[in-house]
Design a protein around this motif. Structure first.
Motif, PDB file in Angstrom:
ATOM      1  N   GLU A 214       1.109  -1.562  -0.156  1.00 41.92           N
ATOM      2  CA  GLU A 214      -0.014   0.167   0.522  1.00 41.92           C
ATOM      3  C   GLU A 214       0.799   1.233  -0.195  1.00 41.92           C
ATOM      4  O   GLU A 214       1.705   1.178   0.307  1.00 41.92           O
ATOM      5  N   VAL A 215       0.344   2.219  -0.586  1.00 45.10           N
ATOM      6  CA  VAL A 215       1.187   3.150  -0.526  1.00 45.10           C
ATOM      7  C   VAL A 215       1.594   3.779   0.904  1.00 45.10           C
ATOM      8  O   VAL A 215       2.767   4.774   0.908  1.00 45.10           O
TER       9      VAL A 215
ATOM     10  N   SER B 136       0.016   1.579  -5.037  1.00 47.52           N
ATOM     11  CA  SER B 136       0.484   0.148  -4.310  1.00 47.52           C
ATOM     12  C   SER B 136       0.354  -0.444  -5.540  1.00 47.52           C
ATOM     13  O   SER B 136       0.723  -1.206  -6.564  1.00 47.52           O
ATOM     14  N   VAL B 137       0.850  -1.845  -4.953  1.00 43.67           N
ATOM     15  CA  VAL B 137       1.852  -2.578  -5.415  1.00 43.67           C
ATOM     16  C   VAL B 137       0.572  -3.353  -6.114  1.00 43.67           C
ATOM     17  O   VAL B 137       0.465  -3.938  -8.030  1.00 43.67           O
ATOM     18  N   ASP B 138      -0.766  -4.361  -5.857  1.00 42.25           N
ATOM     19  CA  ASP B 138      -1.539  -4.515  -6.446  1.00 42.25           C
ATOM     20  C   ASP B 138      -2.227  -3.869  -7.556  1.00 42.25           C
ATOM     21  O   ASP B 138      -3.202  -4.430  -8.203  1.00 42.25           O
ATOM     22  N   ALA B 139      -2.563  -2.310  -7.067  1.00 37.63           N
ATOM     23  CA  ALA B 139      -3.206  -1.534  -8.281  1.00 37.63           C
ATOM     24  C   ALA B 139      -1.889  -1.876  -9.069  1.00 37.63           C
ATOM     25  O   ALA B 139      -2.635  -1.684 -10.680  1.00 37.63           O
ATOM     26  N   ALA B 140      -0.837  -1.883  -9.334  1.00 41.79           N
ATOM     27  CA  ALA B 140       0.281  -1.417 -10.036  1.00 41.79           C
ATOM     28  C   ALA B 140      -0.450  -3.552 -11.199  1.00 41.79           C
ATOM     29  O   ALA B 140      -0.379  -2.824 -12.734  1.00 41.79           O
ATOM     30  N   ALA B 141      -0.552  -4.483 -10.554  1.00 37.27           N
ATOM     31  CA  ALA B 141      -0.875  -5.811 -11.124  1.00 37.27           C
ATOM     32  C   ALA B 141      -2.492  -5.223 -12.474  1.00 37.27           C
ATOM     33  O   ALA B 141      -2.593  -6.008 -13.072  1.00 37.27           O
ATOM     34  N   VAL B 142      -3.078  -4.765 -10.968  1.00 40.01           N
ATOM     35  CA  VAL B 142      -4.310  -4.650 -11.816  1.00 40.01           C
ATOM     36  C   VAL B 142      -4.356  -3.843 -13.170  1.00 40.01           C
ATOM     37  O   VAL B 142      -4.966  -4.066 -14.579  1.00 40.01           O
ATOM     38  N   ARG B 143      -3.805  -2.502 -13.076  1.00 32.78           N
ATOM     39  CA  ARG B 143      -3.049  -1.301 -13.906  1.00 32.78           C
ATOM     40  C   ARG B 143      -2.797  -2.258 -14.962  1.00 32.78           C
ATOM     41  O   ARG B 143      -2.831  -2.202 -16.698  1.00 32.78           O
ATOM     42  N   VAL B 144      -1.350  -3.200 -15.470  1.00 32.57           N
ATOM     43  CA  VAL B 144      -0.946  -3.981 -15.828  1.00 32.57           C
ATOM     44  C   VAL B 144      -1.343  -4.501 -16.786  1.00 32.57           C
ATOM     45  O   VAL B 144      -1.731  -3.946 -18.357  1.00 32.57           O
ATOM     46  N   LEU B 145      -2.674  -5.434 -16.054  1.00 34.84           N
ATOM     47  CA  LEU B 145      -3.983  -6.237 -16.621  1.00 34.84           C
ATOM     48  C   LEU B 145      -3.911  -5.745 -17.365  1.00 34.84           C
ATOM     49  O   LEU B 145      -4.839  -6.470 -18.945  1.00 34.84           O
ATOM     50  N   GLN B 146      -4.589  -4.578 -17.229  1.00 36.35           N
ATOM     51  CA  GLN B 146      -5.916  -3.770 -18.014  1.00 36.35           C
ATOM     52  C   GLN B 146      -5.189  -3.115 -19.056  1.00 36.35           C
ATOM     53  O   GLN B 146      -5.566  -3.421 -19.878  1.00 36.35           O
ATOM     54  N   GLN B 147      -3.895  -2.973 -19.047  1.00 37.49           N
ATOM     55  CA  GLN B 147      -3.303  -2.069 -19.779  1.00 37.49           C
ATOM     56  C   GLN B 147      -2.903  -3.121 -20.968  1.00 37.49           C
ATOM     57  O   GLN B 147      -2.942  -2.561 -21.924  1.00 37.49           O
ATOM     58  N   LEU B 148      -2.588  -4.398 -20.816  1.00 33.91           N
ATOM     59  CA  LEU B 148      -2.079  -4.877 -21.273  1.00 33.91           C
ATOM     60  C   LEU B 148      -3.472  -6.230 -21.873  1.00 33.91           C
ATOM     61  O   LEU B 148      -2.757  -7.008 -23.363  1.00 33.91           O
ATOM     62  N   THR B 149      -4.253  -6.046 -21.258  1.00 31.08           N
ATOM     63  CA  THR B 149      -5.175  -6.986 -22.084  1.00 31.08           C
ATOM     64  C   THR B 149      -6.239  -6.429 -22.111  1.00 31.08           C
ATOM     65  O   THR B 149      -7.384  -6.988 -22.624  1.00 31.08           O
ATOM     66  N   GLY B 150      -6.691  -5.260 -21.694  1.00 30.88           N
ATOM     67  CA  GLY B 150      -8.415  -4.777 -21.541  1.00 30.88           C
ATOM     68  C   GLY B 150      -9.079  -5.168 -20.442  1.00 30.88           C
ATOM     69  O   GLY B 150     -10.042  -4.594 -20.543  1.00 30.88           O
ATOM     70  N   LEU B 151      -8.623  -6.005 -19.684  1.00 30.80           N
ATOM     71  CA  LEU B 151      -9.908  -6.938 -19.316  1.00 30.80           C
ATOM     72  C   LEU B 151      -9.103  -5.850 -17.695  1.00 30.80           C
ATOM     73  O   LEU B 151      -8.866  -5.443 -17.202  1.00 30.80           O
ATOM     74  N   GLU B 152     -11.297  -5.751 -17.158  1.00 28.99           N
ATOM     75  CA  GLU B 152     -11.384  -5.285 -15.727  1.00 28.99           C
ATOM     76  C   GLU B 152     -12.216  -6.382 -14.863  1.00 28.99           C
ATOM     77  O   GLU B 152     -12.887  -6.825 -15.481  1.00 28.99           O
ATOM     78  N   ASN B 153     -11.939  -6.202 -13.473  1.00 26.56           N
ATOM     79  CA  ASN B 153     -12.386  -6.791 -13.064  1.00 26.56           C
ATOM     80  C   ASN B 153     -12.065  -8.308 -12.718  1.00 26.56           C
ATOM     81  O   ASN B 153     -13.368  -9.599 -12.798  1.00 26.56           O
ATOM     82  N   ILE B 154     -11.012  -8.501 -12.841  1.00 24.33           N
ATOM     83  CA  ILE B 154     -10.471 -10.272 -12.684  1.00 24.33           C
ATOM     84  C   ILE B 154      -9.781 -10.526 -10.962  1.00 24.33           C
ATOM     85  O   ILE B 154      -9.798  -9.766 -10.424  1.00 24.33           O
ATOM     86  N   TYR B 155     -10.488 -11.773 -11.429  1.00 20.74           N
ATOM     87  CA  TYR B 155      -9.732 -12.218  -9.828  1.00 20.74           C
ATOM     88  C   TYR B 155      -8.305 -12.634 -10.013  1.00 20.74           C
ATOM     89  O   TYR B 155      -7.575 -13.124 -11.032  1.00 20.74           O
ATOM     90  N   MET B 156      -7.985 -11.628  -8.953  1.00 23.94           N
ATOM     91  CA  MET B 156      -6.134 -11.624  -9.177  1.00 23.94           C
ATOM     92  C   MET B 156      -5.569 -12.175  -7.756  1.00 23.94           C
ATOM     93  O   MET B 156      -6.423 -11.623  -6.665  1.00 23.94           O
ATOM     94  N   GLU B 157      -4.353 -12.649  -7.455  1.00 22.07           N
ATOM     95  CA  GLU B 157      -3.965 -12.731  -6.129  1.00 22.07           C
ATOM     96  C   GLU B 157      -2.587 -13.372  -6.314  1.00 22.07           C
ATOM     97  O   GLU B 157      -1.834 -13.429  -7.781  1.00 22.07           O
ATOM     98  N   GLN B 158      -1.642 -12.352  -5.196  1.00 21.24           N
ATOM     99  CA  GLN B 158      -0.131 -12.329  -5.240  1.00 21.24           C
ATOM    100  C   GLN B 158       0.486 -13.743  -4.868  1.00 21.24           C
ATOM    101  O   GLN B 158      -0.262 -14.182  -3.899  1.00 21.24           O
ATOM    102  N   LEU B 159       1.076 -13.801  -5.423  1.00 24.32           N
ATOM    103  CA  LEU B 159       1.972 -14.799  -4.939  1.00 24.32           C
ATOM    104  C   LEU B 159       3.220 -14.935  -4.333  1.00 24.32           C
ATOM    105  O   LEU B 159       3.554 -15.882  -3.609  1.00 24.32           O
ATOM    106  N   GLY B 160       3.251 -13.800  -4.799  1.00 27.85           N
ATOM    107  CA  GLY B 160       5.304 -13.711  -3.283  1.00 27.85           C
ATOM    108  C   GLY B 160       5.800 -12.161  -3.953  1.00 27.85           C
ATOM    109  O   GLY B 160       5.709 -11.980  -4.495  1.00 27.85           O
ATOM    110  N   CYS B 161       6.679 -12.461  -3.716  1.00 30.18           N
ATOM    111  CA  CYS B 161       8.450 -11.991  -4.379  1.00 30.18           C
ATOM    112  C   CYS B 161       9.280 -12.471  -4.293  1.00 30.18           C
ATOM    113  O   CYS B 161       9.968 -13.324  -3.856  1.00 30.18           O
ATOM    114  N   TYR B 162      10.203 -12.248  -5.699  1.00 28.86           N
ATOM    115  CA  TYR B 162      11.392 -12.754  -6.250  1.00 28.86           C
ATOM    116  C   TYR B 162      11.887 -11.721  -6.924  1.00 28.86           C
ATOM    117  O   TYR B 162      12.156 -10.953  -7.305  1.00 28.86           O
ATOM    118  N   GLY B 163      13.586 -11.691  -5.452  1.00 28.02           N
ATOM    119  CA  GLY B 163      13.807 -10.774  -5.500  1.00 28.02           C
ATOM    120  C   GLY B 163      15.010 -11.241  -5.207  1.00 28.02           C
ATOM    121  O   GLY B 163      16.390 -10.462  -4.474  1.00 28.02           O
TER     122      GLY B 163
END
Lengths: 230, 230
Positions: A85-86, B57-84
DNA sequence: ACAAAAGTGTTGTCTGTACACCCATGC
DNA sequence: GCATGGGTGTACAGACAACACTTTTGT
């Protein structure tokens, strides 16, 4: 254009790790918390955390932070996710990666409590923590329960030699419920991953209870057959 | 000293999100991949990703990226972790947070494939991906299996109206195994979360198969009693 | 001798799994 | 009338849950 400059246009964020450290005192599951010695939120209770450095992996940062703040090494740690979260940290944009760690409480207790303003809290007595640390704590408890039901991570919380009663007390603490002693013993023994010693623990009863070891070799051989621990 | 400056001494890292997008075509589980159009690793297959911005937020970025690259909204999404890992991206220090997304493949297929160099791959035909994206993909599959066995997320992959055969095909694809039709039907019906319609699907058989709906209200009332889906 | 914890079996219920035939319909 | 997928019941086995008494030994 160097390889590095490709991403120049993008924002860079602070990345932190936070550790939820669990221990078991024989009766209760406890979490190790510290009273913060720096701003923001100085003197409030908090998880142990620190920032990820440019030249270390996130996992390595978690190991380093745990080592620096407790002196502990070779500890079971598992990443829980990402809190992004921001406004989660009022002092700046910080993305945090929480880890949970399982330690054998008795081996290390004294040094820890002194060194920092650290204190063990029973899980149902955890105070209000800074930021979103209470949410992280709750997620860690859920994950511990999930993991403990299918993998032998409980042993990370017990001394090397333990009695069946100690093991049962641990699982009862983890799952916040009580089990029938006969069913529990039968179930654990049927897994075939414990090694019974000739030695007895004679402090907590006159009769004495046999010590057991977790046999990691046996477990590694059997692990694909074992779906459920408890 | 402003609040922001407290953390000035610490390193800042690029934080990315990557999306593992699952769809189901009636027979197979598939993942949506793109051929990268930018450096590094241009023209290689990759997950859909993008960078987290300072003010989202990180979650919002995931939603945005999915929207920008596919046009999809209101999609079930779940965070998996962190690759660091430090060197996971050769072009810079990037920490990535993968998400998995479940979409109804038929509703969107055409627009997706055209717009970017996107392609659906059956899970056993996924090509070599850049960086650690194959690891992320494998983690996503495991998580999907874990989640689908205890929560009603399968319905995110099916059209709103579906037959029991379609539902069974989906679960067989997710768990890479086959189930007995009678046992499957009995199990699903006993959960009490499906609503049977009067309408029949008449394409794939002469007799026709009844359509069902997932009844979210019923599920919400029952969810604490439902430990296991399949 | 008694207090306190250790150790040990049996039974019923539930859950999961294996298995095969008739039904409805379009062609 | 036949080919195709849809729909349905039963029986056995293994897992889980409930339940109480005897053993050991330090004091």
């Amino acid at each position: 254009m160097t390889a590095l400059s490709i991403y120049q246009q993008h924002d860079r964020l602070l990345v932190a790790v936070d550790c939820i450290i669990f221990g078991f005192d024989g009766q209760q599951l406890k979490a190790l918390l510290i009273k913060r010695s720096f701003e923001p939120e100085i003197n409030k209770w908090s998880l142990m955390g620190g920032f990820v450095q440019q030249d270390e992996s996130v996992d390595a940062a978690a190991v380093r932070v745990l080592q620096q703040l407790t002196g502990l090494e070779n500890i079971y740690m598992e990443q829980l996710g990402c809190y992004g979260e921001v406004d989660r940290d009022p002092a700046g944009r910080v993305v945090s990666i929480p880890y949970f760690a399982l330690i054998k409480i008795d081996e290390h207790e004294e040094e820890l409590l002194e060194k920092f303003n650290a204190k063990w809290y029973a899980l149902d007595k955890v105070p209000k923590l800074i930021f979103d640390h209470n949410r992280m704590m709750n997620q860690a408890i859920e994950r511990l329960q999930l993991k403990a039901s299918t993998q032998p991570i409980g042993f990370e919380l017990l001394p090397e030699k333990f009695t069946l009663t100690q093991l049962q007390n641990l699982y009862e603490a983890i799952f916040e419920s009580s089990f029938d002693k006969r069913n529990f013993t039968r179930k654990i023994n049927s897994l075939g991953i414990l090694q019974k010693l000739d030695e007895k623990e004679k402090v907590s009863s006159r009769k004495g209870a046999f010590y057991y070891l977790f046999d990691r070799d046996k477990y590694n051989k059997l692990q694909h057959e074992i779906k459920k621990f408890i």
